[in-house]
Design a protein around this motif. Structure first.
Motif, mmCIF file in Angstrom:
data_model
loop_
_atom_site.group_PDB
_atom_site.id
_atom_site.type_symbol
_atom_site.label_atom_id
_atom_site.label_comp_id
_atom_site.label_asym_id
_atom_site.label_seq_id
_atom_site.Cartn_x
_atom_site.Cartn_y
_atom_site.Cartn_z
ATOM 1 N N ARG A 263 0.815 -1.215 0.000
ATOM 2 C CA ARG A 263 0.000 0.000 0.000
ATOM 3 C C ARG A 263 0.848 1.265 0.000
ATOM 4 N N SER A 264 2.054 1.178 0.540
ATOM 5 C CA SER A 264 2.908 2.365 0.623
ATOM 6 C C SER A 264 3.240 2.932 -0.751
ATOM 7 N N ILE A 265 3.312 2.077 -1.783
ATOM 8 C CA ILE A 265 3.652 2.586 -3.116
ATOM 9 C C ILE A 265 2.457 3.267 -3.779
ATOM 10 N N HIS A 266 1.271 3.107 -3.184
ATOM 11 C CA HIS A 266 0.074 3.776 -3.692
ATOM 12 C C HIS A 266 -0.235 5.038 -2.876
ATOM 13 N N ASN A 267 0.588 5.348 -1.887
ATOM 14 C CA ASN A 267 0.241 6.410 -0.945
ATOM 15 C C ASN A 267 1.484 7.195 -0.525
ATOM 16 N N ILE A 268 2.225 7.693 -1.511
ATOM 17 C CA ILE A 268 3.461 8.423 -1.222
ATOM 18 C C ILE A 268 3.155 9.910 -1.046
ATOM 19 N N ASN A 269 3.629 10.487 0.038
ATOM 20 C CA ASN A 269 3.465 11.911 0.319
ATOM 21 C C ASN A 269 4.762 12.623 -0.069
ATOM 22 N N LEU A 270 4.766 13.289 -1.210
ATOM 23 C CA LEU A 270 5.988 13.920 -1.713
ATOM 24 C C LEU A 270 6.481 15.056 -0.817
ATOM 25 N N GLN A 271 5.602 15.586 0.058
ATOM 26 C CA GLN A 271 6.031 16.637 0.965
ATOM 27 C C GLN A 271 7.001 16.112 2.025
ATOM 28 N N THR A 272 7.018 14.806 2.205
ATOM 29 C CA THR A 272 7.922 14.226 3.203
ATOM 30 C C THR A 272 9.033 13.411 2.548
ATOM 31 N N VAL A 273 9.273 13.639 1.267
ATOM 32 C CA VAL A 273 10.336 12.943 0.543
ATOM 33 C C VAL A 273 11.481 13.917 0.290
ATOM 34 N N ILE A 274 12.695 13.508 0.617
ATOM 35 C CA ILE A 274 13.859 14.382 0.461
ATOM 36 C C ILE A 274 14.200 14.614 -1.002
ATOM 37 N N GLY A 275 14.236 13.529 -1.782
ATOM 38 C CA GLY A 275 14.578 13.660 -3.191
ATOM 39 C C GLY A 275 13.809 12.675 -4.039
ATOM 40 N N TYR A 276 13.534 13.052 -5.282
ATOM 41 C CA TYR A 276 12.800 12.168 -6.186
ATOM 42 C C TYR A 276 13.102 12.559 -7.630
ATOM 43 N N ARG A 277 12.771 11.671 -8.553
ATOM 44 C CA ARG A 277 12.901 11.957 -9.985
ATOM 45 C C ARG A 277 11.754 11.281 -10.706
ATOM 46 N N PHE A 278 11.415 11.806 -11.884
ATOM 47 C CA PHE A 278 10.283 11.281 -12.633
ATOM 48 C C PHE A 278 10.674 10.160 -13.595
ATOM 49 N N HIS A 279 11.953 10.067 -13.944
ATOM 50 C CA HIS A 279 12.423 9.028 -14.850
ATOM 51 C C HIS A 279 13.740 8.470 -14.321
ATOM 52 N N ASP A 280 14.079 7.252 -14.733
ATOM 53 C CA ASP A 280 15.312 6.620 -14.272
ATOM 54 C C ASP A 280 16.531 7.479 -14.554
ATOM 55 N N ASP A 281 16.555 8.118 -15.714
ATOM 56 C CA ASP A 281 17.720 8.931 -16.083
ATOM 57 C C ASP A 281 17.448 10.426 -15.947
ATOM 58 N N GLY A 282 16.354 10.773 -15.258
ATOM 59 C CA GLY A 282 16.006 12.178 -15.090
ATOM 60 C C GLY A 282 16.743 12.830 -13.936
ATOM 61 N N PRO A 283 16.700 14.165 -13.848
ATOM 62 C CA PRO A 283 17.374 14.879 -12.757
ATOM 63 C C PRO A 283 16.673 14.641 -11.422
ATOM 64 N N VAL A 284 17.440 14.612 -10.360
ATOM 65 C CA VAL A 284 16.885 14.445 -9.019
ATOM 66 C C VAL A 284 16.376 15.787 -8.512
ATOM 67 N N ARG A 285 15.143 15.822 -8.078
ATOM 68 C CA ARG A 285 14.568 17.011 -7.471
ATOM 69 C C ARG A 285 14.553 16.799 -5.960
ATOM 70 N N THR A 286 14.708 17.863 -5.206
ATOM 71 C CA THR A 286 14.703 17.730 -3.751
ATOM 72 C C THR A 286 13.659 18.662 -3.137
ATOM 73 N N PHE A 287 13.377 18.426 -1.868
ATOM 74 C CA PHE A 287 12.401 19.262 -1.164
ATOM 75 C C PHE A 287 12.880 20.704 -1.086
ATOM 76 N N LEU A 288 14.198 20.916 -1.232
ATOM 77 C CA LEU A 288 14.749 22.271 -1.166
ATOM 78 C C LEU A 288 14.308 23.129 -2.341
ATOM 79 N N ASP A 289 13.999 22.490 -3.493
ATOM 80 C CA ASP A 289 13.565 23.245 -4.665
ATOM 81 C C ASP A 289 12.341 24.078 -4.347
ATOM 82 N N GLU A 290 11.406 23.518 -3.590
ATOM 83 C CA GLU A 290 10.195 24.232 -3.202
ATOM 84 C C GLU A 290 10.375 24.969 -1.877
ATOM 85 N N TYR A 291 11.165 24.392 -1.008
ATOM 86 C CA TYR A 291 11.340 24.960 0.327
ATOM 87 C C TYR A 291 11.931 26.362 0.268
#
Length: 295
Positions: A263-291
């Motif tokens: 169930r965790s993969i269906h319920n991810i809260n991006l506000q509590t994720v440090i870094g993420y990317r939309f594609h395997d070879d895409g750039p890593v985005r971090t919470f600092l971008d919005e913070y």
């Protein structure tokens, strides 16, 4: 294909049923709640099959792909959405005994398989390195190519609920990232082709129960490298085997641990994720971008 005896094993309401009919009937009767409903639910939830699809069900000879074939056979007969199915077996270098077991089981279950050969085991053995990773990539490529040649636009694999959960933990513990095995994927190398996993919501324990109920004997794993490891246990177990054992231990204290992981993969809260990317070879985005923008 070698024909085998298919006389009825038992009778219901005076109607004789072949072993294949027994196996198919049990999916929607005895195992309706544990296999058929999750199977149909996964197809609906993840939009795996559309009208006009031509699907190649890929059969390795194990319990998962054989059950998938029977589920797809029944679904095709009664589905309101018309689609076509091919049952594809790739021989990557099986021993004659293992190949014959696939042929015999397909005959017993009345699955009209097409077998084609590939040099995967030989190539992987010569390449060295990580055999499982290379083998999986090569298998998929050969299956896509053969399915496309048959006019199919999708291949269906027999991965199930437990495979998805194990992949989540393996990515966390050994890959330092959070990801899972997706219910469907677009092919990056074969235009217009997709991969679907119709057993995505079906638990392995219920697949095993179906197999045992019919006293079926499928291939455990026909991989040469796995056979070598089994013959020499001092070489250790695979990371997936370790992960299976870990989940079993965790389930002793928390029976729903695998469901919660899933169930965790269906319920991810991006506000509590440090870094993420939309594609395997895409750039890593971090919470600092919005913070830093104060949002």
């Amino acid at each position: 294909m070698i024909a085998i005896e298919t006389k009825s094993l038992r009778s219901r309401n005076g109607k004789l049923l072949s072993p294949a009919a027994e196996a198919e009937r049990s999916i929607i009767k005895k195992f309706r709640k544990t296999i058929w409903n999750p199977f149909v639910g996964g197809i609906k939830d993840y939009h795996l099959i559309q009208e006009g699809d031509a699907i190649a069900v890929c059969i390795s000879g194990g319990k998962d792909s054989m059950l998938l074939a029977k589920c797809m056979q029944h679904l095709q007969k009664y589905s309101e959405i018309p689609f076509s199915v091919q049952y594809l077996v790739m021989d990557p270098g099986y021993t004659p005994q293992n190949r014959q077991k696939i042929v015999d089981n397909a005959a017993r279950l009345e699955i009209p398989i097409r077998i084609f050969d590939s040099p995967i085991f030989r190539v992987v053995e010569q390449a060295g390195g990580s055999p499982c990773y290379l083998c999986a990539r090569m298998r998929r490529g050969y299956l896509y190519k053969q399915a496309q040649a048959l006019g199919c636009n999708k291949i269906a694999l027999g991965h199930h609920f437990d495979d998805a959960v194990e992949t989540i933990l393996m990515s966390l513990l050994y890959g330092a990232e959070f990801k899972t095995m997706m219910p469907k994927l677009h092919s990056t190398n074969f235009a217009g082709m997709e991969l679907i996993r119709p057993l995505y919501l079906v638990k392995e324990e219920h697949i095993i129960a179906w197999r045992n109920y019919h006293r079926l004997e499928f291939l455990q794993c026909a991989c040469r490298f796995t056979e070598q490891c089994a013959a020499a246990p001092e070489q250790g177990v695979s990371k997936r085997q370790e992960t299976k054992a870990l989940i079993r231990r965790l389930r002793q204290d928390s029976p729903n641990i695998d469901k919660n992981i899933f169930r965790s993969i269906h319920n991810i809260n991006l506000q509590t994720v440090i870094g993420y990317r939309f594609h395997d070879d895409g750039p890593v985005r971090t919470f600092l971008d919005e913070y830093e923008r104060g949002s």
